[in-house]
Design an enzyme around this catalytic site. Structure first.
Site, short mmCIF file in Angstrom:
data_model
loop_
_atom_site.label_atom_id
_atom_site.label_comp_id
_atom_site.label_asym_id
_atom_site.label_seq_id
_atom_site.Cartn_x
_atom_site.Cartn_y
_atom_site.Cartn_z
CE LYS A 126 -21.33 134.06 -6.65
NZ LYS A 126 -20.47 134.58 -7.72
CE LYS A 161 -23.51 131.64 -3.62
NZ LYS A 161 -23.50 130.50 -4.57
NE ARG A 211 -20.71 126.30 -14.81
CZ ARG A 211 -19.67 127.13 -14.73
NH1 ARG A 211 -18.86 127.25 -15.76
NH2 ARG A 211 -19.45 127.82 -13.62
NE ARG A 226 -18.19 123.09 -11.52
CZ ARG A 226 -18.71 124.32 -11.53
NH1 ARG A 226 -17.96 125.34 -11.86
NH2 ARG A 226 -19.98 124.50 -11.22
NE ARG A 234 -13.19 127.24 -1.44
CZ ARG A 234 -12.14 128.04 -1.56
NH1 ARG A 234 -12.32 129.29 -1.98
NH2 ARG A 234 -10.93 127.62 -1.27
CG ASP A 274 -22.17 127.02 -11.21
OD1 ASP A 274 -21.83 126.49 -12.29
OD2 ASP A 274 -21.49 127.89 -10.64
CD GLU A 282 -22.26 131.17 -8.45
OE1 GLU A 282 -21.63 131.46 -9.50
OE2 GLU A 282 -21.71 131.12 -7.33
CG ASN A 284 -21.43 130.74 -13.72
OD1 ASN A 284 -20.63 131.38 -13.06
ND2 ASN A 284 -22.12 129.71 -13.23
#
Length: 317
Positions: A126, A161, A211, A226, A234, A274, A282, A284
């Site tokens: 994050k 979050k 992604r 997504r 979400r 993301d 984000e 990842n």
């Protein structure tokens, strides 16, 4: 040159091979003639200052009923000739940090570790996005509930979050005046003990949380959007999102160009960004996914691209 590919992952018997990116990497490594070794859960340790692993030889196959076979377990030091894939899922808790410290010792003994252990410690998924503020929506991170609440009030709607979750867990969407906002913030911060993140809500989420995969800082040409389903906001696949492959936009490539050189410099050889709409949310680095979905939709071989890079350039930074 044949390598010993050593994989640190969540229990292999519990994965879903149709969606598991680590499994795609293992299939590709085996196809190339590399020897696979599975680190038993909790199997990393030290002996007289040397990094050790409790290992079993591994064979994999594209079979939804029986996708792996393990040989006899042994313990040995990690070192030259070992390519360690660190693919454990978050949370990045004390046990995860300790494992990266052991893998740092393995690195000093000559093993190659993907992704780099220090980078895994330094780049909270994050917070790492905020190293590129030009790419991010308005965001605040705090333990103080009043600060987070003021952010929600000022933006009208926000996503809240924790810093250590994955798969959409414990993510809340809250509007100004939300009657449950106080309890949401108390829960996320554990009464002010833990940091939490608030980001301006991005209505573009209805078109998908994209992604984007980077290999040595360079983006794969397609991303997986997504898309939230039903009454779910979400997009995470683990939260029921539908995956739809798309070519990268110019903005996606611009974001990748902002982030790519820095993650490459830190030894983050396989990274997932993301992106919602035009905004990075984000970075990842622990166990990025979506290889199998993109491969299936576009007939590509992302694990093959990764192993091309790993075999071509042991240390590209």
């Amino acid at each position: 040159m044949s390598l010993n590919v050593v994989v640190v992952m969540d229990p292999i018997e519990s994965i879903r091979i149709a969606k598991d990116s680590t499994f795609a990497m293992l299939l590709e490594a085996q196809r190339r003639g590399h020897a696979l070794h599975y680190v038993l859960p909790g199997g990393l340790g030290m002996d007289h200052g040397r990094a050790q692993a409790r290992l079993a030889p591994l064979r994999v196959r594209e079979d939804p009923v029986g996708w792996f076979e393990l040989g006899s377990t042994s313990q040995r030091a990690l070192g030259a000739g070992d390519l360690v894939l660190m693919r454990k899922d978050p949370p990045v808790d004390a046990d995860y940090i300790h494992d990266t410290l052991i893998l740092g010792a393995a690195q000093r003994q000559g093993a190659r570790v993907v992704n780099d252990p220090q980078g895994l410690r330094d780049m909270n998924e994050k917070l790492a996005a905020l190293e590129f503020p030009q790419c991010c929506p308005p965001t605040v991170v705090a333990r103080d509930a009043a600060t987070l609440k003021a952010f929600v009030q000022s933006h009208g709607e926000a996503v809240l979050k924790p810093l250590d979750g994955m798969g959409g867990r414990s993510i809340f969407r809250a509007r100004a005046g939300e009657p449950n906002l106080n309890v949401i913030l108390e829960t996320l911060t554990a009464g002010g003990r833990h940091l939490a993140m608030a980001q301006r809500y991005l209505p573009e989420i209805v078109d998908g949380d994209k992604r984007i995969l980077l290999i040595d800082g360079e983006p794969v040409d397609y991303c997986l959007a997504r898309i939230p389903q039903g009454d779910e906001f979400r997009g995470n696949l683990a939260a029921g999102g539908r995956g739809e492959g798309r070519p990268l936009t110019d903005r996606d490539r611009w974001i990748a160009a902002q982030v790519g050189p820095e993650v490459k410099r830190r030894g983050m050889r396989f990274v997932g960004l993301d992106v919602i709409g035009d905004w990075l949310t984000e970075v990842n680095v622990t166990s990025p996914t979506c290889i199998r979905e993109l491969d299936a939709q576009f007939g590509i071989n992302i694990a093959g691209l990764l192993f091309d890079a790993l075999e071509r350039d042991p240390d590209p930074a």
